[in-house]
Every structure is written in C-alpha cells, then in structure tokens.
Write a protein that holds these residues in place. Structure first.
Motif, PDB file in Angstrom:
ATOM      1  N   CYS A  46       0.850  -1.187   0.000  1.00 44.00           N
ATOM      2  CA  CYS A  46       0.000   0.000   0.000  1.00 44.00           C
ATOM      3  C   CYS A  46       0.885   1.237   0.000  1.00 44.00           C
ATOM      4  O   CYS A  46       2.095   1.153   0.199  1.00 44.00           O
ATOM      5  CB  CYS A  46      -0.932   0.011   1.205  1.00 44.00           C
ATOM      6  N   TYR A  47       0.281   2.372  -0.235  1.00 42.05           N
ATOM      7  CA  TYR A  47       0.983   3.638  -0.076  1.00 42.05           C
ATOM      8  C   TYR A  47       1.017   3.931   1.417  1.00 42.05           C
ATOM      9  O   TYR A  47       0.051   3.695   2.123  1.00 42.05           O
ATOM     10  CB  TYR A  47       0.256   4.748  -0.830  1.00 42.05           C
ATOM     11  N   TYR A  48       2.122   4.466   1.896  1.00 42.47           N
ATOM     12  CA  TYR A  48       2.285   4.622   3.340  1.00 42.47           C
ATOM     13  C   TYR A  48       1.853   5.991   3.858  1.00 42.47           C
ATOM     14  O   TYR A  48       1.457   6.114   4.997  1.00 42.47           O
ATOM     15  CB  TYR A  48       3.725   4.278   3.741  1.00 42.47           C
ATOM     16  N   TRP A  49       1.901   7.037   3.053  1.00 41.49           N
ATOM     17  CA  TRP A  49       1.404   8.371   3.400  1.00 41.49           C
ATOM     18  C   TRP A  49       1.795   8.829   4.797  1.00 41.49           C
ATOM     19  O   TRP A  49       1.025   9.496   5.480  1.00 41.49           O
ATOM     20  CB  TRP A  49      -0.109   8.440   3.313  1.00 41.49           C
ATOM     21  N   ASN A  50       2.919   8.412   5.266  1.00 39.04           N
ATOM     22  CA  ASN A  50       3.340   8.722   6.643  1.00 39.04           C
ATOM     23  C   ASN A  50       2.300   8.259   7.666  1.00 39.04           C
ATOM     24  O   ASN A  50       2.171   8.836   8.740  1.00 39.04           O
ATOM     25  CB  ASN A  50       3.631  10.209   6.820  1.00 39.04           C
ATOM     26  N   ASN A  51       1.557   7.228   7.312  1.00 34.45           N
ATOM     27  CA  ASN A  51       0.554   6.644   8.199  1.00 34.45           C
ATOM     28  C   ASN A  51       1.276   5.696   9.161  1.00 34.45           C
ATOM     29  O   ASN A  51       1.844   4.696   8.737  1.00 34.45           O
ATOM     30  CB  ASN A  51      -0.485   5.894   7.364  1.00 34.45           C
ATOM     31  N   PRO A  52       1.284   5.988  10.457  1.00 36.30           N
ATOM     32  CA  PRO A  52       2.069   5.177  11.398  1.00 36.30           C
ATOM     33  C   PRO A  52       1.627   3.713  11.469  1.00 36.30           C
ATOM     34  O   PRO A  52       2.467   2.839  11.680  1.00 36.30           O
ATOM     35  CB  PRO A  52       1.880   5.887  12.741  1.00 36.30           C
ATOM     36  N   ILE A  53       0.355   3.441  11.292  1.00 34.71           N
ATOM     37  CA  ILE A  53      -0.100   2.045  11.348  1.00 34.71           C
ATOM     38  C   ILE A  53       0.394   1.289  10.121  1.00 34.71           C
ATOM     39  O   ILE A  53       0.908   0.173  10.231  1.00 34.71           O
ATOM     40  CB  ILE A  53      -1.638   1.964  11.480  1.00 34.71           C
ATOM     41  N   ARG A  54       0.261   1.880   8.946  1.00 32.18           N
ATOM     42  CA  ARG A  54       0.742   1.231   7.726  1.00 32.18           C
ATOM     43  C   ARG A  54       2.251   0.992   7.785  1.00 32.18           C
ATOM     44  O   ARG A  54       2.732  -0.060   7.364  1.00 32.18           O
ATOM     45  CB  ARG A  54       0.388   2.059   6.497  1.00 32.18           C
ATOM     46  N   ILE A  55       2.994   1.955   8.301  1.00 34.22           N
ATOM     47  CA  ILE A  55       4.447   1.807   8.426  1.00 34.22           C
ATOM     48  C   ILE A  55       4.770   0.701   9.426  1.00 34.22           C
ATOM     49  O   ILE A  55       5.656  -0.128   9.183  1.00 34.22           O
ATOM     50  CB  ILE A  55       5.093   3.151   8.813  1.00 34.22           C
ATOM     51  N   ALA A  56       4.044   0.637  10.538  1.00 36.69           N
ATOM     52  CA  ALA A  56       4.271  -0.414  11.536  1.00 36.69           C
ATOM     53  C   ALA A  56       3.948  -1.792  10.968  1.00 36.69           C
ATOM     54  O   ALA A  56       4.661  -2.763  11.248  1.00 36.69           O
ATOM     55  CB  ALA A  56       3.439  -0.138  12.788  1.00 36.69           C
ATOM     56  N   ILE A  57       2.899  -1.901  10.160  1.00 34.37           N
ATOM     57  CA  ILE A  57       2.577  -3.185   9.526  1.00 34.37           C
ATOM     58  C   ILE A  57       3.687  -3.576   8.564  1.00 34.37           C
ATOM     59  O   ILE A  57       4.121  -4.737   8.513  1.00 34.37           O
ATOM     60  CB  ILE A  57       1.211  -3.130   8.821  1.00 34.37           C
ATOM     61  N   LYS A  58       4.184  -2.604   7.800  1.00 34.02           N
ATOM     62  CA  LYS A  58       5.295  -2.877   6.875  1.00 34.02           C
ATOM     63  C   LYS A  58       6.501  -3.407   7.647  1.00 34.02           C
ATOM     64  O   LYS A  58       7.149  -4.364   7.225  1.00 34.02           O
ATOM     65  CB  LYS A  58       5.661  -1.606   6.115  1.00 34.02           C
ATOM     66  N   GLN A  59       6.812  -2.805   8.790  1.00 35.98           N
ATOM     67  CA  GLN A  59       7.939  -3.265   9.606  1.00 35.98           C
ATOM     68  C   GLN A  59       7.680  -4.669  10.153  1.00 35.98           C
ATOM     69  O   GLN A  59       8.594  -5.494  10.207  1.00 35.98           O
ATOM     70  CB  GLN A  59       8.195  -2.271  10.734  1.00 35.98           C
ATOM     71  N   ALA A  60       6.450  -4.953  10.548  1.00 39.93           N
ATOM     72  CA  ALA A  60       6.103  -6.295  11.027  1.00 39.93           C
ATOM     73  C   ALA A  60       6.251  -7.324   9.914  1.00 39.93           C
ATOM     74  O   ALA A  60       6.732  -8.437  10.140  1.00 39.93           O
ATOM     75  CB  ALA A  60       4.685  -6.303  11.595  1.00 39.93           C
ATOM     76  N   VAL A  61       5.853  -6.952   8.707  1.00 40.94           N
ATOM     77  CA  VAL A  61       6.004  -7.844   7.545  1.00 40.94           C
ATOM     78  C   VAL A  61       7.480  -8.116   7.289  1.00 40.94           C
ATOM     79  O   VAL A  61       7.889  -9.268   7.057  1.00 40.94           O
ATOM     80  CB  VAL A  61       5.322  -7.238   6.296  1.00 40.94           C
ATOM     81  N   GLU A  62       8.303  -7.079   7.323  1.00 44.12           N
ATOM     82  CA  GLU A  62       9.744  -7.255   7.116  1.00 44.12           C
ATOM     83  C   GLU A  62      10.341  -8.170   8.185  1.00 44.12           C
ATOM     84  O   GLU A  62      11.172  -9.035   7.892  1.00 44.12           O
ATOM     85  CB  GLU A  62      10.452  -5.900   7.106  1.00 44.12           C
ATOM     86  N   TYR A  63       9.900  -8.008   9.435  1.00 43.39           N
ATOM     87  CA  TYR A  63      10.362  -8.865  10.521  1.00 43.39           C
ATOM     88  C   TYR A  63       9.965 -10.322  10.276  1.00 43.39           C
ATOM     89  O   TYR A  63      10.783 -11.235  10.415  1.00 43.39           O
ATOM     90  CB  TYR A  63       9.789  -8.374  11.853  1.00 43.39           C
ATOM     91  N   ILE A  64       8.714 -10.549   9.916  1.00 40.95           N
ATOM     92  CA  ILE A  64       8.234 -11.915   9.658  1.00 40.95           C
ATOM     93  C   ILE A  64       9.000 -12.538   8.502  1.00 40.95           C
ATOM     94  O   ILE A  64       9.442 -13.688   8.579  1.00 40.95           O
ATOM     95  CB  ILE A  64       6.713 -11.915   9.394  1.00 40.95           C
ATOM     96  N   ASN A  65       9.179 -11.790   7.415  1.00 44.46           N
ATOM     97  CA  ASN A  65       9.909 -12.330   6.266  1.00 44.46           C
ATOM     98  C   ASN A  65      11.353 -12.668   6.623  1.00 44.46           C
ATOM     99  O   ASN A  65      11.885 -13.665   6.141  1.00 44.46           O
ATOM    100  CB  ASN A  65       9.860 -11.357   5.093  1.00 44.46           C
ATOM    101  N   SER A  66      11.996 -11.885   7.484  1.00 46.12           N
ATOM    102  CA  SER A  66      13.375 -12.199   7.874  1.00 46.12           C
ATOM    103  C   SER A  66      13.415 -13.340   8.887  1.00 46.12           C
ATOM    104  O   SER A  66      14.311 -14.174   8.859  1.00 46.12           O
ATOM    105  CB  SER A  66      14.078 -10.961   8.434  1.00 46.12           C
ATOM    106  N   LYS A  67      12.432 -13.405   9.771  1.00 42.95           N
ATOM    107  CA  LYS A  67      12.396 -14.448  10.802  1.00 42.95           C
ATOM    108  C   LYS A  67      12.225 -15.832  10.192  1.00 42.95           C
ATOM    109  O   LYS A  67      12.862 -16.789  10.618  1.00 42.95           O
ATOM    110  CB  LYS A  67      11.252 -14.163  11.777  1.00 42.95           C
ATOM    111  N   TYR A  68      11.365 -15.938   9.203  1.00 46.42           N
ATOM    112  CA  TYR A  68      11.091 -17.244   8.620  1.00 46.42           C
ATOM    113  C   TYR A  68      12.011 -17.552   7.445  1.00 46.42           C
ATOM    114  O   TYR A  68      11.876 -18.579   6.810  1.00 46.42           O
ATOM    115  CB  TYR A  68       9.621 -17.335   8.222  1.00 46.42           C
TER     116      TYR A  68
END
Length: 167
Positions: A46-68
């Motif tokens: 999605c577009y992030y628009w400096n939206n803190p929730i969208r940015i936090a989800i993106k960071q969680a996705v990056e964490y999950i992808n690196s963890k697994y």
C-alpha cells in the motif's frame, strides 16, 4: 516479481477453473474473478502516506519475512492489482484515510481471505451485511499480527472455510 509457494497445497474449493470474470458467487454476492490455484500465500502492499499504522505493519512484515528466512508475505506492488489479486490466498489490508477501503471489497471479490486491521470491526464494509471475525474474515492489530499469520499457516482447512465464506 516473485511468488510465495502455496504453503497449504490446498485444492481450493468453490473456485472457477476459468480465468474469466464471473466465476462462482456465494449467497452474500461475493465471488467473481477466481482462479483455481493461488500461488501467493500473503500479500501486503500500500501507499504509506506517513501513516504510522501502515508503516508499523510494513515493519512487522519485514520482521516476519526475515524471521522465517523466506518471503512469507509478498510485498510486490501489483501492476494490475485486480488481475493479480486472483493469485493471492490472503490479502492483508490496513487502514488508510478511513477504516473502510475498496481493497477490502476487492479481496472478497477475488476470493481472497481478508486479513484486515481491527478498526473495521464495527463498520459495515458491505451495506446491509454484518461480517463476522473468524467466519467471514480475520481481524488483526499490531499486537497479534504475527500470531494471526501463524494461525493462517497452521490451520489451512479452517482458514479456507473462512475465505470461502467471505468470498
């Protein structure tokens, strides 16, 4: 573009084998552009628009992808969103300018399991239709996101029933 293998290896029910608009439609009126085989397990972009929730989800996705150690969640921006969404098993939706979004409806229309941020729980995204968490779609928040991803991976039959019901 890369695709994540179908972790469930499910013969997905209630799907049209044809790659045409129309497909199967359930009693809630959802369905349509379905595809027999879905080779993207999770998708989030999605577009992030400096939206803190969208940015936090993106960071969680990056964490999950690196963890697994492999891409569990595909973050590729689709060139033709509606067309490529037909290959997605679970579409992750985040709040934007408001809690409801056309992407929620597009997820249902394309037969995806909708994994939606929990700010939509009291909103009728579909007019005159009350969607139920755990029956029609799955809600998440920043505290339980990874848990919901694991639930989807570890419960293929139950999750497929939820996907079909919301479809």
């Amino acid at each position: 573009t890369y695709f994540v293998k179908n972790l469930h290896n499910l013969n997905i029910e209630n799907e049209s084998a044809a790659n045409i608009p129309g497909g199967s439609v359930n009693e809630k009126g959802f369905g349509g552009k379905n595809r027999k085989y879905r080779n993207v397990e999770f998708h989030y972009n999605c577009y992030y628009w400096n939206n803190p929730i969208r940015i936090a989800i993106k960071q969680a996705v990056e964490y999950i992808n690196s963890k697994y150690q492999y891409y569990v969640v595909n973050t590729t921006k689709f060139k033709n969103y509606d067309n490529e969404l037909r290959y997605v098993f679970t579409n992750i939706n985040a709040p934007g300018c408001g809690p409801g979004c056309i992407r929620h409806i597009e997820s249902f229309n394309n037969g995806c399991l909708l994994l939606a941020y929990d700010d939509i729980k009291n909103i009728n995204i579909i007019p005159y239709c009350k969607l139920i968490d755990g029956e029609d779609y799955i809600l998440f928040n920043l505290n339980n996101f990874e848990e919901k991803i694991r639930f989807i991976i570890n419960n293929p039959e139950k999750v497929n029933r939820i996907r079909i019901n919301g479809d």
